[in-house]
Design an enzyme around this catalytic site. Sequence first.
Site, PDB file in Angstrom:
ATOM      1  N   GLU A 280     117.708 -32.980 -39.772  1.00 37.81           N
ATOM      2  CA  GLU A 280     116.310 -32.767 -39.424  1.00 37.81           C
ATOM      3  C   GLU A 280     115.829 -31.585 -40.253  1.00 37.81           C
ATOM      4  O   GLU A 280     116.562 -30.592 -40.400  1.00 37.81           O
ATOM      5  CB  GLU A 280     116.204 -32.453 -37.929  1.00 37.81           C
TER       6      GLU A 280
ATOM      7  N   HIS B  63     122.737 -34.055 -34.658  1.00 39.06           N
ATOM      8  CA  HIS B  63     122.096 -33.683 -35.926  1.00 39.06           C
ATOM      9  C   HIS B  63     122.087 -32.170 -36.108  1.00 39.06           C
ATOM     10  O   HIS B  63     122.320 -31.417 -35.162  1.00 39.06           O
ATOM     11  CB  HIS B  63     120.670 -34.245 -36.040  1.00 39.06           C
TER      12      HIS B  63
ATOM     13  N   HIS C 138     118.797 -25.309 -35.586  1.00 44.57           N
ATOM     14  CA  HIS C 138     119.625 -25.674 -34.433  1.00 44.57           C
ATOM     15  C   HIS C 138     120.624 -26.757 -34.799  1.00 44.57           C
ATOM     16  O   HIS C 138     120.469 -27.442 -35.803  1.00 44.57           O
ATOM     17  CB  HIS C 138     118.777 -26.114 -33.230  1.00 44.57           C
TER      18      HIS C 138
HETATM   19 CO    CO Z   1     116.497 -31.340 -33.483  1.00 41.09          CO
END
Ligand code: CO
Length: 134
Positions: free
Chosen positions: A130, A79, A7
């Site tokens: 991440e 992020h 994502h």
């Molecule tokens: Co995230």
Amino acid sequence: MIGRLNHVAIAVPDLATASNTYSSTLGAKVSEPEDLPEHGVSVVFVELPNTKIELLHPLGDNSPIAKYLDKNTSGGMHHVCYEVEDILAARDQLVADGAKILGDGEPKIGAHGKPVLFLSPKDFCGTLVEIEQV
Ligand code: CO
């Protein structure tokens, strides 16, 4: 090491407006807002054919995205999340290569119920990264 883009997270000052932008203007499928108190965010998941967008809004006093929104008042990309097969192996390799893991360096359970780690933007082109074990 990294696999699919899981994502892209976008911090937003107004979750309802952002959700409406993605559903009405951009014609995407969006979820109902969800509060994730353990992560200090409310989130709307946007489902795209090949990945997800997460619209994040601060929840509670110590939200990890509050400072970001103070600096980026109209919101912004917060992020990116890449998938890895083995998060501990990925972490050890990253540390060996000199990358800095944020927090205590131990994986936490992320918004999708899977172990995640965050890597310092300084090591990755100014972008908070991440990694999520899938
Ligand atoms: Co995230």
